[in-house]
Design a protein around this motif. Sequence first.
Motif, PDB file in Angstrom:
ATOM      1  N   LYS A 184       0.838  -1.213   0.000  1.00 36.67           N
ATOM      2  CA  LYS A 184       0.000   0.000   0.000  1.00 36.67           C
ATOM      3  C   LYS A 184       0.869   1.258   0.000  1.00 36.67           C
ATOM      4  N   ARG A 185       2.101   1.124   0.473  1.00 34.57           N
ATOM      5  CA  ARG A 185       3.052   2.246   0.459  1.00 34.57           C
ATOM      6  C   ARG A 185       4.133   1.973  -0.576  1.00 34.57           C
ATOM      7  N   PHE A 186       3.708   1.464  -1.720  1.00 35.38           N
ATOM      8  CA  PHE A 186       4.659   0.917  -2.686  1.00 35.38           C
ATOM      9  C   PHE A 186       5.736   1.922  -3.106  1.00 35.38           C
ATOM     10  N   ASP A 187       5.317   3.147  -3.451  1.00 36.45           N
ATOM     11  CA  ASP A 187       6.295   4.122  -3.958  1.00 36.45           C
ATOM     12  C   ASP A 187       7.343   4.450  -2.912  1.00 36.45           C
ATOM     13  N   ALA A 188       6.884   4.640  -1.676  1.00 34.62           N
ATOM     14  CA  ALA A 188       7.819   4.961  -0.592  1.00 34.62           C
ATOM     15  C   ALA A 188       8.767   3.787  -0.339  1.00 34.62           C
ATOM     16  N   GLU A 189       8.226   2.571  -0.378  1.00 34.76           N
ATOM     17  CA  GLU A 189       9.053   1.384  -0.140  1.00 34.76           C
ATOM     18  C   GLU A 189      10.087   1.220  -1.265  1.00 34.76           C
ATOM     19  N   ALA A 190       9.656   1.459  -2.502  1.00 40.40           N
ATOM     20  CA  ALA A 190      10.588   1.342  -3.639  1.00 40.40           C
ATOM     21  C   ALA A 190      11.720   2.354  -3.497  1.00 40.40           C
ATOM     22  N   ARG A 191      11.362   3.582  -3.103  1.00 40.40           N
ATOM     23  CA  ARG A 191      12.396   4.611  -2.916  1.00 40.40           C
ATOM     24  C   ARG A 191      13.364   4.224  -1.800  1.00 40.40           C
ATOM     25  N   LEU A 192      12.809   3.699  -0.710  1.00 45.09           N
ATOM     26  CA  LEU A 192      13.642   3.286   0.422  1.00 45.09           C
ATOM     27  C   LEU A 192      14.646   2.207  -0.018  1.00 45.09           C
ATOM     28  N   ILE A 193      14.143   1.205  -0.724  1.00 44.96           N
ATOM     29  CA  ILE A 193      14.999   0.098  -1.157  1.00 44.96           C
ATOM     30  C   ILE A 193      16.085   0.594  -2.103  1.00 44.96           C
ATOM     31  N   MET A 194      15.704   1.457  -3.043  1.00 48.23           N
ATOM     32  CA  MET A 194      16.690   1.932  -4.008  1.00 48.23           C
ATOM     33  C   MET A 194      17.713   2.876  -3.361  1.00 48.23           C
ATOM     34  N   THR A 195      17.303   3.574  -2.293  1.00 48.93           N
ATOM     35  CA  THR A 195      18.255   4.417  -1.566  1.00 48.93           C
ATOM     36  C   THR A 195      19.316   3.541  -0.894  1.00 48.93           C
ATOM     37  N   ILE A 196      18.862   2.444  -0.283  1.00 45.57           N
ATOM     38  CA  ILE A 196      19.820   1.493   0.310  1.00 45.57           C
ATOM     39  C   ILE A 196      20.718   0.931  -0.791  1.00 45.57           C
ATOM     40  N   LEU A 197      20.096   0.593  -1.916  1.00 50.30           N
ATOM     41  CA  LEU A 197      20.849   0.009  -3.033  1.00 50.30           C
ATOM     42  C   LEU A 197      21.959   0.938  -3.516  1.00 50.30           C
ATOM     43  N   ASN A 198      21.617   2.212  -3.740  1.00 42.12           N
ATOM     44  CA  ASN A 198      22.623   3.159  -4.234  1.00 42.12           C
ATOM     45  C   ASN A 198      23.786   3.287  -3.260  1.00 42.12           C
ATOM     46  N   ASP A 199      23.512   3.171  -1.943  1.00 44.57           N
ATOM     47  CA  ASP A 199      24.591   3.213  -0.956  1.00 44.57           C
ATOM     48  C   ASP A 199      25.346   1.884  -0.932  1.00 44.57           C
ATOM     49  N   ALA A 200      24.591   0.788  -0.895  1.00 47.66           N
ATOM     50  CA  ALA A 200      25.199  -0.536  -0.717  1.00 47.66           C
ATOM     51  C   ALA A 200      26.140  -0.888  -1.864  1.00 47.66           C
ATOM     52  N   TRP A 201      25.767  -0.508  -3.079  1.00 48.22           N
ATOM     53  CA  TRP A 201      26.527  -0.942  -4.247  1.00 48.22           C
ATOM     54  C   TRP A 201      27.535   0.097  -4.728  1.00 48.22           C
ATOM     55  N   SER A 202      27.626   1.235  -4.020  1.00 49.90           N
ATOM     56  CA  SER A 202      28.357   2.365  -4.598  1.00 49.90           C
ATOM     57  C   SER A 202      29.839   2.078  -4.817  1.00 49.90           C
ATOM     58  N   ASP A 203      30.437   1.133  -4.077  1.00 51.56           N
ATOM     59  CA  ASP A 203      31.847   0.806  -4.298  1.00 51.56           C
ATOM     60  C   ASP A 203      32.035  -0.375  -5.246  1.00 51.56           C
ATOM     61  N   ASN A 204      30.940  -0.965  -5.710  1.00 52.04           N
ATOM     62  CA  ASN A 204      31.037  -2.152  -6.576  1.00 52.04           C
ATOM     63  C   ASN A 204      31.591  -1.796  -7.945  1.00 52.04           C
ATOM     64  N   TRP A 205      32.319  -2.757  -8.506  1.00 48.81           N
ATOM     65  CA  TRP A 205      32.765  -2.610  -9.885  1.00 48.81           C
ATOM     66  C   TRP A 205      31.544  -2.451 -10.792  1.00 48.81           C
ATOM     67  N   GLY A 206      31.629  -1.484 -11.719  1.00 53.71           N
ATOM     68  CA  GLY A 206      30.552  -1.313 -12.699  1.00 53.71           C
ATOM     69  C   GLY A 206      29.383  -0.485 -12.210  1.00 53.71           C
ATOM     70  N   PHE A 207      29.432  -0.024 -10.946  1.00 54.24           N
ATOM     71  CA  PHE A 207      28.279   0.690 -10.392  1.00 54.24           C
ATOM     72  C   PHE A 207      28.025   2.010 -11.125  1.00 54.24           C
ATOM     73  N   VAL A 208      26.751   2.244 -11.436  1.00 54.64           N
ATOM     74  CA  VAL A 208      26.278   3.547 -11.919  1.00 54.64           C
ATOM     75  C   VAL A 208      25.022   3.832 -11.106  1.00 54.64           C
ATOM     76  N   PRO A 209      24.921   5.007 -10.465  1.00 48.66           N
ATOM     77  CA  PRO A 209      23.753   5.244  -9.604  1.00 48.66           C
ATOM     78  C   PRO A 209      22.449   5.277 -10.403  1.00 48.66           C
ATOM     79  N   LEU A 210      21.383   4.829  -9.766  1.00 47.25           N
ATOM     80  CA  LEU A 210      20.048   4.946 -10.365  1.00 47.25           C
ATOM     81  C   LEU A 210      19.481   6.313 -10.026  1.00 47.25           C
TER      82      LEU A 210
END
Length: 388
Positions: free
Chosen positions: A216-242
């Motif tokens: 029911k809070r889909f947009d907020a949850e998607a943003r939350l997950i992608m915010t974690i993702l952009n932080d979590a993967w930021s040092d990974n090889w090949g990373f480009v931020p979303l």
Amino acid sequence: MSAHHEGPVTIHPVKDKNDLREFVELAFRLNRGDPAWVPPLKGEVYGLLTPGKNPWFEHGKAQFFLARRDGRTVGRISAHIDELALAQPAERGMGPGTGNWGLFEAEDEDSAHALIAAAEDWLRGQGMTRALGPLSISIWDEPGLLIEGFDTPPTIMLGHNSPLYRAWIEAAGHRPAKQLRNFAVDIADGFPPLVNRIVAAGEKNDRIRVRRVDKKRFDAEARLIMTILNDAWSDNWGFVPLTDSEIAYVGKKLKDIVFEDLIRVAELDGEPVAFMIVLPDINQLLIDMDGSLFPFNWARLLWWLRKPRSRRLRVPLMGVVKKLQNSRMASTLAFMMIEFIRRDAVRDYGAKEGDIGWVLDDNQGMNAVAAAIDARINRVYQIYEKPL
């Protein structure tokens, strides 16, 4: 059919709707004989390739090419440049001067080499000094060329290509830069005792809360997950931020195949620090649909999505915030999310197998998690580089 009885290969930039249609259709013609190829939905492919639909084009530009011989289309390739990729540090795979290519299909080696040369020339003309590919179109879409695992169909979000392509690409002077692994894991009977002990200890820890997402809070949850993702993967090889618009676009595309009990967010001391996304394998339906939802496939798909039974479930993305990476807490949270989703998946979806990837060959944390749950490598993708 030997090549010398035919005319020369000519290369044509895609200029109009008819060219684009040939670009899309060619993949269907060349791969139709491969029982492991899953035809993508054509509407999705056009969406990926169209500025104004795919928000990647807000920071990237692409040129598509067709190879023709004797009036027939015999190959295709894309060449593209992503401003966000150029802005990354070079030691992490992308960086200044690095252009990309992808969406590669070819009927024979002559047309393959003509296409690769055309993509390289276009990138050179744009001032690029290195080619990295294949990527269709961004690192977040379908990265890498399949080099192992041709015998079974891929799950959702994974590419598939002819085993011939590897030799043709390498003959054109492209060298392996990085491998991405995909793992299969049996989930019906649970994980080894060590994993269960870690999960049980985590369940007793008051600081940790692992919750389902709230649709029911889909947009907020998607943003939350992608915010974690952009932080979590930021040092990974090949990373480009979303970007925000890409996050919204991905969210909209995934909304119909997102199930609350298959996505978890882990909180530590009340702060969201990790997530895991699991998707039912829609490819088991797509494989029979030949790229179209009409006239009856749409109804089949909607019916299935009401209560999917999916033998295989796919884990395309998981991440733990950077400040916890390589800590015991990070692996505890990973094992807890995997186990909680496993229980629900087996009970509610009839799932027997998980499919996890991509995992970079040098990602020690994720390779260790895969080993601990007895996962085995079932597909390997390779990304190539070449100085221009």
